[in-house]
Design a protein around this motif. Structure first.
Motif, PDB file in Angstrom:
ATOM      1  N   GLN A 238       7.870  16.016 -98.042  1.00  0.00           N
ATOM      2  CA  GLN A 238       6.495  15.645 -99.205  1.00  0.00           C
ATOM      3  C   GLN A 238       5.245  14.904 -98.308  1.00  0.00           C
ATOM      4  O   GLN A 238       5.237  14.606 -96.675  1.00  0.00           O
ATOM      5  CB  GLN A 238       6.595  14.165 -99.644  1.00  0.00           C
ATOM      6  CG  GLN A 238       7.737  14.014-100.853  1.00  0.00           C
ATOM      7  CD  GLN A 238       7.840  14.578-102.067  1.00  0.00           C
ATOM      8  OE1 GLN A 238       6.926  15.960-102.312  1.00  0.00           O
ATOM      9  NE2 GLN A 238       8.808  15.305-102.682  1.00  0.00           N
ATOM     10  N   PRO A 239       3.803  15.978 -98.627  1.00  0.00           N
ATOM     11  CA  PRO A 239       2.694  15.636 -98.792  1.00  0.00           C
ATOM     12  C   PRO A 239       2.066  14.437 -98.476  1.00  0.00           C
ATOM     13  O   PRO A 239       1.332  13.744 -97.434  1.00  0.00           O
ATOM     14  CB  PRO A 239       2.003  17.115 -98.817  1.00  0.00           C
ATOM     15  CG  PRO A 239       2.285  18.105 -99.490  1.00  0.00           C
ATOM     16  CD  PRO A 239       3.971  16.791 -99.236  1.00  0.00           C
ATOM     17  N   SER A 240       2.707  13.388 -99.502  1.00  0.00           N
ATOM     18  CA  SER A 240       2.368  12.297 -99.223  1.00  0.00           C
ATOM     19  C   SER A 240       2.694  11.462 -99.390  1.00  0.00           C
ATOM     20  O   SER A 240       2.304   9.906 -99.641  1.00  0.00           O
ATOM     21  CB  SER A 240       2.160  11.978-101.171  1.00  0.00           C
ATOM     22  OG  SER A 240       3.904  12.228-101.914  1.00  0.00           O
ATOM     23  N   ILE A 241       3.582  12.007 -98.372  1.00  0.00           N
ATOM     24  CA  ILE A 241       3.881  10.534 -97.371  1.00  0.00           C
ATOM     25  C   ILE A 241       3.327   9.902 -96.752  1.00  0.00           C
ATOM     26  O   ILE A 241       2.277  10.135 -95.668  1.00  0.00           O
ATOM     27  CB  ILE A 241       5.705  11.660 -95.986  1.00  0.00           C
ATOM     28  CG1 ILE A 241       6.584  11.305 -97.386  1.00  0.00           C
ATOM     29  CG2 ILE A 241       6.121  10.154 -95.345  1.00  0.00           C
ATOM     30  CD1 ILE A 241       8.091  12.771 -96.250  1.00  0.00           C
ATOM     31  N   GLY A 242       3.757   8.231 -96.483  1.00  0.00           N
ATOM     32  CA  GLY A 242       2.335   8.257 -95.733  1.00  0.00           C
ATOM     33  C   GLY A 242       1.298   7.732 -95.995  1.00  0.00           C
ATOM     34  O   GLY A 242       0.686   6.337 -95.760  1.00  0.00           O
ATOM     35  N   ASP A 243       0.917   8.056 -97.255  1.00  0.00           N
ATOM     36  CA  ASP A 243      -0.484   7.528 -97.969  1.00  0.00           C
ATOM     37  C   ASP A 243       0.024   5.606 -98.592  1.00  0.00           C
ATOM     38  O   ASP A 243      -1.124   5.196 -98.280  1.00  0.00           O
ATOM     39  CB  ASP A 243      -0.076   8.271 -99.351  1.00  0.00           C
ATOM     40  CG  ASP A 243      -1.125   9.194 -99.380  1.00  0.00           C
ATOM     41  OD1 ASP A 243      -0.570   9.685 -98.860  1.00  0.00           O
ATOM     42  OD2 ASP A 243      -0.380  10.257-100.216  1.00  0.00           O
ATOM     43  N   THR A 244       0.904   5.443 -98.688  1.00  0.00           N
ATOM     44  CA  THR A 244       0.887   3.544 -98.532  1.00  0.00           C
ATOM     45  C   THR A 244       0.997   2.859 -97.168  1.00  0.00           C
ATOM     46  O   THR A 244       1.466   1.751 -97.261  1.00  0.00           O
ATOM     47  CB  THR A 244       2.244   3.446-100.306  1.00  0.00           C
ATOM     48  OG1 THR A 244       3.600   4.511 -99.222  1.00  0.00           O
ATOM     49  CG2 THR A 244       1.762   4.282-101.246  1.00  0.00           C
ATOM     50  N   TRP A 245       1.276   4.126 -96.193  1.00  0.00           N
ATOM     51  CA  TRP A 245       1.514   2.810 -95.055  1.00  0.00           C
ATOM     52  C   TRP A 245      -0.157   2.241 -94.098  1.00  0.00           C
ATOM     53  O   TRP A 245      -0.215   2.425 -93.497  1.00  0.00           O
ATOM     54  CB  TRP A 245       2.236   4.140 -94.580  1.00  0.00           C
ATOM     55  CG  TRP A 245       3.108   4.200 -94.291  1.00  0.00           C
ATOM     56  CD1 TRP A 245       4.201   3.032 -95.849  1.00  0.00           C
ATOM     57  CD2 TRP A 245       4.118   4.907 -94.602  1.00  0.00           C
ATOM     58  NE1 TRP A 245       5.546   4.067 -96.205  1.00  0.00           N
ATOM     59  CE2 TRP A 245       5.583   5.260 -95.066  1.00  0.00           C
ATOM     60  CE3 TRP A 245       4.490   6.321 -92.999  1.00  0.00           C
ATOM     61  CZ2 TRP A 245       6.697   5.829 -94.632  1.00  0.00           C
ATOM     62  CZ3 TRP A 245       5.233   7.291 -93.386  1.00  0.00           C
ATOM     63  CH2 TRP A 245       7.098   6.488 -93.232  1.00  0.00           C
ATOM     64  N   VAL A 246      -1.189   2.712 -95.364  1.00  0.00           N
ATOM     65  CA  VAL A 246      -2.113   2.085 -94.326  1.00  0.00           C
ATOM     66  C   VAL A 246      -2.963   1.199 -94.524  1.00  0.00           C
ATOM     67  O   VAL A 246      -2.643  -0.177 -93.522  1.00  0.00           O
ATOM     68  CB  VAL A 246      -3.869   3.012 -94.953  1.00  0.00           C
ATOM     69  CG1 VAL A 246      -4.633   3.003 -94.662  1.00  0.00           C
ATOM     70  CG2 VAL A 246      -3.076   4.535 -95.137  1.00  0.00           C
ATOM     71  N   LEU A 247      -2.661   0.387 -96.107  1.00  0.00           N
ATOM     72  CA  LEU A 247      -3.315  -0.910 -95.589  1.00  0.00           C
ATOM     73  C   LEU A 247      -2.221  -2.015 -95.841  1.00  0.00           C
ATOM     74  O   LEU A 247      -2.266  -3.214 -94.890  1.00  0.00           O
ATOM     75  CB  LEU A 247      -3.457  -1.203 -96.707  1.00  0.00           C
ATOM     76  CG  LEU A 247      -5.458  -0.567 -97.179  1.00  0.00           C
ATOM     77  CD1 LEU A 247      -5.901  -1.063 -98.563  1.00  0.00           C
ATOM     78  CD2 LEU A 247      -6.121  -1.102 -95.951  1.00  0.00           C
ATOM     79  N   PRO A 248      -0.504  -1.347 -95.898  1.00  0.00           N
ATOM     80  CA  PRO A 248       0.200  -2.460 -95.832  1.00  0.00           C
ATOM     81  C   PRO A 248       0.492  -3.235 -94.619  1.00  0.00           C
ATOM     82  O   PRO A 248       0.514  -4.283 -94.599  1.00  0.00           O
ATOM     83  CB  PRO A 248       1.304  -2.085 -96.821  1.00  0.00           C
ATOM     84  CG  PRO A 248       0.861  -1.384 -97.817  1.00  0.00           C
ATOM     85  CD  PRO A 248      -0.694  -0.642 -97.146  1.00  0.00           C
ATOM     86  N   PRO A 249       0.193  -2.440 -93.736  1.00  0.00           N
ATOM     87  CA  PRO A 249       0.517  -3.174 -91.926  1.00  0.00           C
ATOM     88  C   PRO A 249      -0.771  -3.931 -91.950  1.00  0.00           C
ATOM     89  O   PRO A 249      -0.028  -4.813 -91.211  1.00  0.00           O
ATOM     90  CB  PRO A 249       1.117  -1.187 -91.276  1.00  0.00           C
ATOM     91  CG  PRO A 249       1.037  -0.443 -92.264  1.00  0.00           C
ATOM     92  CD  PRO A 249       0.219  -1.037 -93.535  1.00  0.00           C
ATOM     93  N   ILE A 250      -1.752  -3.970 -92.354  1.00  0.00           N
ATOM     94  CA  ILE A 250      -2.654  -4.567 -92.061  1.00  0.00           C
ATOM     95  C   ILE A 250      -1.979  -5.808 -92.596  1.00  0.00           C
ATOM     96  O   ILE A 250      -2.141  -6.644 -92.025  1.00  0.00           O
ATOM     97  CB  ILE A 250      -3.734  -3.641 -92.664  1.00  0.00           C
ATOM     98  CG1 ILE A 250      -3.914  -2.471 -91.418  1.00  0.00           C
ATOM     99  CG2 ILE A 250      -5.266  -4.557 -91.840  1.00  0.00           C
ATOM    100  CD1 ILE A 250      -4.955  -1.316 -91.574  1.00  0.00           C
ATOM    101  N   ALA A 251      -2.224  -5.755 -93.275  1.00  0.00           N
ATOM    102  CA  ALA A 251      -1.584  -7.389 -94.418  1.00  0.00           C
ATOM    103  C   ALA A 251      -0.506  -7.285 -94.002  1.00  0.00           C
ATOM    104  O   ALA A 251      -1.046  -8.800 -93.227  1.00  0.00           O
ATOM    105  CB  ALA A 251      -1.498  -6.387 -96.633  1.00  0.00           C
ATOM    106  N   ALA A 252       0.736  -6.913 -93.520  1.00  0.00           N
ATOM    107  CA  ALA A 252       1.601  -7.455 -92.677  1.00  0.00           C
ATOM    108  C   ALA A 252       1.265  -8.325 -91.199  1.00  0.00           C
ATOM    109  O   ALA A 252       2.003  -8.953 -91.593  1.00  0.00           O
ATOM    110  CB  ALA A 252       3.063  -5.949 -92.608  1.00  0.00           C
ATOM    111  N   SER A 253       0.583  -7.746 -90.576  1.00  0.00           N
ATOM    112  CA  SER A 253      -0.049  -8.274 -89.338  1.00  0.00           C
ATOM    113  C   SER A 253      -0.315  -9.702 -89.527  1.00  0.00           C
ATOM    114  O   SER A 253      -0.634 -10.297 -88.952  1.00  0.00           O
ATOM    115  CB  SER A 253      -0.890  -7.332 -88.879  1.00  0.00           C
ATOM    116  OG  SER A 253       0.359  -6.319 -88.132  1.00  0.00           O
TER     117      SER A 253
END
Lengths: 320, 504
Positions: A238-253
């Motif tokens: 899917q071209p949309s893979i990764g769309d939701t991986w921008v902010l959550p990793p920063i928030a998780a950190s």
């Protein structure tokens, strides 16, 4: 003596986030009968695995005092590249996956080289490269998913090892390596030194730029790994893979105790933070709450976590 | 009756007596010279009389007949122009002149740019500033910026006392003349001027009265006409400098043989030109000069933190690669920065990690860094350098400046360097720890480590250095044998009054 040991435990920076995770886990188990079912657990573990891989890379960049907003689109683009190699060019799926990882490393490395050699701010640069990488993705795919990914690699995303989802196992192995590197190797010490005080690190003779480029490269590779696992999980690129991986990793950190200003935190803490987010997202689904609330809830957690951190830090300083 | 009178003024900071029993009288229509070496207490005094430090530890400041402790509004008569340019580079000349607007009597809610610029032109004419009021400050010349700073201070309608802190430090002779004309016009219109400068010629030309500070105390005052340049310098440097206790390394028994440990040949870089010196085995080589003389720049260039333009450096008679700190560290050349916080410590990390970062080669075991080895080695360093900390796991930023410095020295020594460059190693450090650091330097020099000591305190250099290289405005002005050179000669070389050398 006993007391001292106990207070040492509490003083461990991971204690707070670990206790929070435990409380949220127990509460979830009490609130929903479905939460602890093995099916649901594997759903949580799998979703944690993908974001987790990106989180490990992002947290190491944050410790270094850098940030890469293009990691999500790197995951998506590399999944698409591997998918096209398999389907459009008939490349062996394993070779395609390897090339996908190489692409991720190259894209991350490019970010690192631009940041170090031109002295750019990583936040600004990666807003730009995120646009470029995401755009290339759409140019290549025209927004259409690449389907019928070969069965032989699908177990990477869908399979289990002793009942544990493969992506989760992969994530745990990567986490173990990352934890070892950050805490037990000279390279890890350099990471903290650079993130804490770049000028002092230079004065100590640390090759600051080389460390930076390496971590950008590693983070890009991990993002690609997450993207490739997701492709094999979905069976389509899917071209949309990764769309939701921008902010959550920063928030998780941030929840996990990584300072956005650098020098503080661990990848393990960041993964604990990611687990908190994953469980809360899961419980929202279990309760049938509109998924639109997810953003609000994880935002509230971030604000709570950093407020708690700021307050406790003030308290500790006064104690000293 | 003096307009501003200071009596018995003192200021203590934790562990330091910055100012003690200082008196000062400023009269309207006269230019008062405030002289003293770096760290003599001039800035502390200025902060107190401008009210930016409102808490003197002792004494009184009387302005216009009233003690400011009772009437702090009297501070409105004082205008201060700092040494560094503190303008807003992206705002216009006019805006810079009048910000904050209420001080300059622009009380309206809206600021009319045309009015602002018309008002500004009046000031620009008076100060002979050629720039347009609408020009951005970053685009105008440095002398214009310097004058603009003075003009800005004078937009204070209440101003009676104008304090100028080294206003000419970046100006050429003709530009200095412009500043002097401004000073004279203020003097003739009944203002009191305080002029701080290290340039003796200027001081003697423009001054009417003088006060000399040394080590936080007033050591001399009077009329400029009654004092010679030589006496003024002697008052600043302190002719009765005590030599009782010194920390100069004992020269090695057999005469010098073989090449020097470190040699710089015609080194040129940013803000310094054509510097050559050699560092011999067993000596402490001092570097003296004013702030901004280029000493730190030279050393940082040799260390590889800054880029060199030309010239060569030899370490143990081998060509030394420039521009690479990693190379320097691996070859045993270390630099300990004056800016401990900026360039030295890793503030959020523990004492253990701060020291451990330099001994990774020794602590690395098969399965990564061995915590046990690290703890043992760090414990040894803490003991050897007498670093006072509750625990090695304490964040280093919680330690006192002196203990941070000892940790940094200990960390550097753990790598067994062959050359160690100390840049102002005792800045902000109490007297007792100072002596400890001197002893460490002496011990290291005698054990064969080449030591370079940059210091702005003449006393420190005289106590520790075997030889002293002097620099002025980016150029080397001499190299002296410490034991046989007078204070006056050294101070003269520091203030750029000619090129001397009695020991090349």
């Amino acid at each position: 003596m006993q007391r001292k040991n106990l207070s040492f435990l509490l003083a461990n920076p991971l204690a707070g986030v670990f206790v929070a995770l435990l409380i949220i886990f127990v509460l979830s188990a009490l609130l929903s009968p479905y939460f602890l079912t093995s099916y649901n657990m594997s759903v949580v573990a799998r979703s944690l695995a993908f974001v987790g891989l990106v989180t490990i890379g992002q947290s190491m960049l944050l410790i270094l005092g850098e940030l890469d907003l293009s990691l999500g689109v790197i995951g998506g683009l590399c999944g698409v590249i591997a998918g096209m190699l398999m389907m459009n060019f008939g490349v062996n799926p394993w070779v395609a996956i390897f090339l996908g990882l190489v692409a991720g490393a190259a894209l991350g490395c490019f970010n690192g080289i631009m940041v170090t050699q031109l002295g750019l701010h990583s936040l600004v640069l990666t807003i730009g490269t995120a646009g470029i990488y995401g755009g290339i993705n759409l140019v290549l795919t025209k927004g259409v998913a690449i389907t019928n990914i070969p069965k032989e690699i699908q177990f990477l995303g869908r399979g289990d090892v002793l009942g544990v989802p493969v992506p989760f196992v992969v994530m745990i192995v990567v986490l173990a390596i990352a934890a070892f590197v950050t805490l037990k190797t000279p390279f890890g010490r350099y990471l903290y030194a650079i993130g804490d005080n770049t000028a002092a690190a230079t004065m100590l003779g640390i090759k600051v730029n080389r460390v930076r480029i390496l971590v950008f490269t590693a983070a890009g590779t991990l993002a690609a790994l997450a993207g490739l696992l997701m492709v094999s999980r979905l069976g389509t690129a899917q071209p949309s893979i990764g769309d939701t991986w921008v902010l959550p990793p920063i928030a998780a950190s941030v929840i996990g105790g990584v300072a956005t200003t650098g020098g503080v935190g661990t990848p393990v803490g960041a993964i604990l933070g990611a687990a908190i987010i994953a469980i809360i997202e899961n419980i929202i689904v279990l309760f049938g709450v509109s998924p639109y609330w997810q953003g609000v809830v994880s935002g509230v957690i971030v604000v709570l976590a950093i407020s708690f951190d700021a307050i406790s830090r003030r308290y500790i300083r006064r104690e000293d | 009756m003096a307009f501003l009178e200071v009596e018995g003024l003192g200021r203590d900071f934790p562990g330091v007596r910055a100012l003690d029993n200082v008196s000062l009288k400023l009269e309207l229509g006269r230019v008062h010279i405030l002289a003293g070496e770096n760290g003599a207490g001039k800035s502390t005094l200025v902060k107190l009389i401008t009210g930016s430090d409102p808490t003197p530890s002792r004494g009184h400041i009387i302005i216009d007949g009233k003690d400011v402790a009772e009437d702090p509004t009297k501070f409105r008569f004082i205008a201060y122009v700092p040494q560094e340019l503190s303008l807003f580079p992206h705002l216009s000349v006019a805006e810079n002149l009048f910000i904050p607007y209420d001080r300059a009597d622009f009380t309206g809610r809206l600021i009319n740019e045309r009015t602002l610029e018309r008002e500004a032109q009046v000031y620009l004419d008076r100060f002979a500033i050629t720039a347009k009021p609408s020009a951005l400050v970053r685009s105008i010349s440095v002398p214009d910026q310097q004058l603009l700073q003075i003009a800005r201070a004078s937009t204070n309608k209440h101003m009676k006392v104008l304090i100028l802190d080294e206003p000419t430090s970046s100006l050429t002779t003709t530009e200095v003349e412009r500043v002097f004309n401004v000073i004279k016009s203020f003097r003739d219109t009944g203002h009191a001027i305080v002029f701080i400068s290290h340039k003796m010629g200027e001081v003697l030309e423009i001054g009417d009265d003088f006060t000399v500070l040394r080590n936080g105390e007033k050591v001399a005052d009077g009329k400029i006409d009654d004092i010679t340049e030589r006496d003024l310098i002697r008052a600043m440097s302190g002719s009765e400098l005590s030599f009782e206790e010194h920390f100069r390394p004992t020269p090695p028994a057999e005469p010098q043989s073989g090449p020097p440990i470190l040699e710089a040949r015609n080194l040129t870089g940013l803000r310094f030109h054509d510097v050559s010196f050699e560092l011999r085995r067993g000596e402490i080589l001092g570097f003296a000069g004013l702030l901004g003389a280029g000493r730190s720049e030279v050393m940082q260039t040799i260390f590889g933190y800054r880029k060199a333009k030309s010239g060569t450096v030899l370490l143990q008679n081998q060509p030394h690669k420039l521009g690479d700190t990693n190379y320097s560290v691996n070859h045993g050349l270390l630099y300990l920065s004056e800016e401990r916080k900026l360039h030295g410590i890793l503030p959020q990390l523990s004492v253990r990690e701060n020291i451990g970062i330099s001994i990774l080669k020794q602590t690395l075991a098969r399965f990564g860094i061995s915590s046990r080895k690290e703890r043992t080695l760090v414990e040894q360093i803490i003991a050897a350098y007498d670093i006072k900390t509750a625990s090695m796991n304490k964040k280093i930023s919680f330690l006192s400046g002196g203990n941070q410095q000892k940790a940094i020295i200990g960390r550097a020594m753990a790598t067994a360097p062959s050359v160690l460059i100390f840049d102002e190693p005792t800045k902000g450090i109490d007297v007792r720890t100072k002596a400890e650091i001197y002893k460490i330097m002496k011990r290291l020099a005698e054990s064969g480590v080449g030591i370079i000591l940059i210091s702005s305190e003449m006393d420190e250099l005289r106590k520790c250095a075997s030889r002293i290289v002097t620099m002025y405005a980016g150029r080397q002005t001499g190299a002296f044998d410490n034991a046989t050179t007078s204070n006056e000669t050294l101070i003269g070389a520091i203030f750029g009054s000619g090129s001397h050398s009695n020991a090349a």
